[in-house]
Design a protein around this motif. Structure first.
Motif, short mmCIF file in Angstrom:
data_model
loop_
_atom_site.label_atom_id
_atom_site.label_comp_id
_atom_site.label_asym_id
_atom_site.label_seq_id
_atom_site.Cartn_x
_atom_site.Cartn_y
_atom_site.Cartn_z
N LEU A 198 0.87 -1.22 -0.17
CA LEU A 198 0.27 0.28 0.25
C LEU A 198 0.55 1.17 0.13
CD1 LEU A 198 -2.83 1.00 0.50
CD2 LEU A 198 -2.73 1.19 2.81
N GLU A 199 2.06 1.60 0.84
CA GLU A 199 2.65 2.21 0.82
C GLU A 199 3.45 2.78 -0.14
OE1 GLU A 199 5.07 5.23 4.45
OE2 GLU A 199 5.06 2.93 4.34
N ALA A 200 4.23 1.52 -0.06
CA ALA A 200 4.95 1.84 -1.67
C ALA A 200 4.57 1.90 -3.16
CB ALA A 200 5.82 0.19 -2.47
N MET A 201 3.19 1.73 -3.84
CA MET A 201 2.42 1.87 -5.25
C MET A 201 1.50 3.27 -4.80
SD MET A 201 2.82 -0.66 -7.03
CE MET A 201 1.71 0.05 -7.69
N LEU A 202 0.85 3.19 -3.39
CA LEU A 202 0.91 5.03 -3.67
C LEU A 202 1.54 6.12 -3.12
CD1 LEU A 202 -2.93 3.75 -0.94
CD2 LEU A 202 -2.41 4.11 -3.26
N PHE A 203 2.05 5.98 -2.70
CA PHE A 203 2.75 7.17 -1.96
C PHE A 203 5.63 6.96 -2.54
CE2 PHE A 203 -0.11 6.87 1.25
CZ PHE A 203 -1.00 7.24 0.51
N GLY A 204 5.54 5.84 -3.17
CA GLY A 204 6.39 5.76 -4.14
C GLY A 204 6.75 6.18 -5.29
#
Length: 448
Positions: A198-204
């Motif tokens: 979630l963190e990598a795909m949304l905010f990477g």
């Protein structure tokens, strides 16, 4: 015995269903699984026109947490009607609405330290979800929202876009867009942390995903198979959303109003969402009512910018105010916890009788279920339960989870009786499956 429409008649007269078959749309579904013409009900027991009684573990798909025809609420409604109280009011100020808002603030919001504005939307849950998504997009100026695997948020277009189930989405007839699908807690298995994805795909910086307006989730995915998000996962989602100024919407339509124990299903995670959708049992009597809780600084609607003719259902306000009295007494919450433990214990005992066929017991509070490896076996158990006078539905993307949602006020002996009937249904289906296996292959061992 089944009629020409494939409906099992279950001892009903030949013409019992004729008017429904002749006039009502083919879209009807629950009545095909539970073929009877129901006439009366009290708490967790309903009776058909032939006088046969059934224990109700469906409870209006979660709309009857306080039982059928709760006498406390019924008497208050009758009194209100006989006094010529306002029934329909659009968004006009009324005494009934005033009483509900004051009680909701005093009994639910203030004790939890929650500061919310209350928006009354159209009459069903999907109306609340539509309003929340619309407001999130208006506030942030962004289009995309994050929704999760196995999510169910409603059947109107924006809600349906956030819903994951293929069969529901396929009926839309148009493209469903502006949603980024992410893995729910546990969806990728025990060895993969969905929060990392979630963190990598949304905010990477190289993900190619634009910053979303909101994240919408159910803390317990009821229709999705009774998937329970851990408090830690929920807290991490909330922190991530706050860090990046993305709104957090909790759809508490089925899991809220005490269904998972506390009034709000997210209380166990110690979070306060930006927007909360409530419907189903918020009215306390099965009357149409839905609302969105909005943090005050997000309440940027212009007058009339979002509305709905039936947002002023004053009978629902009266009923909702009445059932809030249960939440004034700690004994009510304690009774839910006690009944929840009983359900969990009995379901685990049932699972232990057929561990090769039942892979898990899932759930929280009085929203629990048995996970079957074979969807056909789950279907057979639901039908066998109905033959024994128990109404229990299926859920999950493969409809392989037998889902229990008895009223929160169900009497202890009725709850125990219903669980015994479920155990009998499972045992009968296991025996039938074993008999079939032996007839097909006499060398196979008998289940049991």
């Amino acid at each position: 015995m089944r009629n020409e429409n494939g409906i099992q008649k279950n001892g009903q007269p030949d013409d019992a269903f004729q008017v429904f078959q002749d006039i009502e749309s083919a879209v009807r579904s629950y009545c095909r699984r539970f073929p009877a013409v129901f006439a009366t009900a009290r708490n967790a027991v309903i009776e058909d026109e032939q006088g046969r009684q059934y224990i109700d573990f469906l409870a209006g798909a979660g709309a009857l947490n306080y039982g059928h025809n709760n006498p406390k609420v019924r008497d208050r409604l009758v009194e209100y009607l006989m006094s010529d109280g306002i029934a329909q009011s659009l968004d006009l100020h009324t005494s009934a609405k005033k009483d509900f808002l004051r009680a909701f603030q005093d009994v639910i919001l203030a004790p939890r330290g929650f500061d919310y504005r209350v928006q009354f939307t159209g009459p069903t849950g999907t109306n609340a979800v539509e309003a929340a998504l619309k407001l999130a997009r208006k506030v942030t100026g962004r289009r995309n929202v994050v929704a999760f695997t196995n999510a169910f948020h409603g059947m109107t277009l924006a809600s349906l876009a956030a819903t994951a189930r293929a069969s529901k989405r396929a009926a839309a007839g148009v493209s469903l867009h502006d949603v980024i699908r992410m893995p729910y807690d546990g969806f990728l298995g025990e060895d993969m942390d969905s929060m990392d994805v979630l963190e990598a795909m949304l905010f990477g910086p190289g993900s190619g995903v634009d910053l979303p307006a909101a994240i919408i989730l159910e803390t317990v995915q009821a229709e999705g198979g009774i998937n329970v998000a851990s408090p830690q996962w929920l807290a991490r989602v909330a922190a991530l959303a706050r860090k990046h100024e993305v709104l957090l919407i909790v759809d508490d339509i089925q899991a809220g109003c005490g269904r998972t124990g506390a009034f709000f299903s997210f209380e166990r995670a110690g979070i306060q969402p930006d927007l909360v959708c409530l419907s189903k049992s918020i009215s306390g009597y099965g009357l149409p009512m839905s609302l969105v809780l909005i943090r005050p600084h997000l309440d940027c609607w212009e007058p009339g910018e979002h509305n709905g003719t039936f947002r002023g259902n004053n009978l629902a306000f009266v009923a909702a105010t009445s059932v809030l009295d249960y939440w004034r007494d700690q004994a009510f919450s304690e009774s839910i916890a006690r009944k929840s433990r009983l359900v969990g214990e009995r379901l685990r005992a049932i699972r232990d009788t057929a561990p090769a066929q039942i892979s898990a017991v899932r759930g929280l509070g009085l929203l629990q279920g048995l996970v079957f490896n074979d969807p056909q076996l789950a279907n057979a158990v639901s039908k066998a339960a109905f033959e024994r006078g128990l109404i229990v539905e299926l859920c999950g993307p493969a409809e392989n989870v037998v889902k229990l949602m008895p009223p929160l006020l169900i009497e202890d002996d009725v709850l125990a009786d219903g669980l015994s009937r479920l155990a009998e249904a499972v045992r009968a289906c296991m025996n039938a499956a074993a008999d079939l296996t032996l007839r097909l292959d006499p060398l196979q061992p008998v289940m049991g």
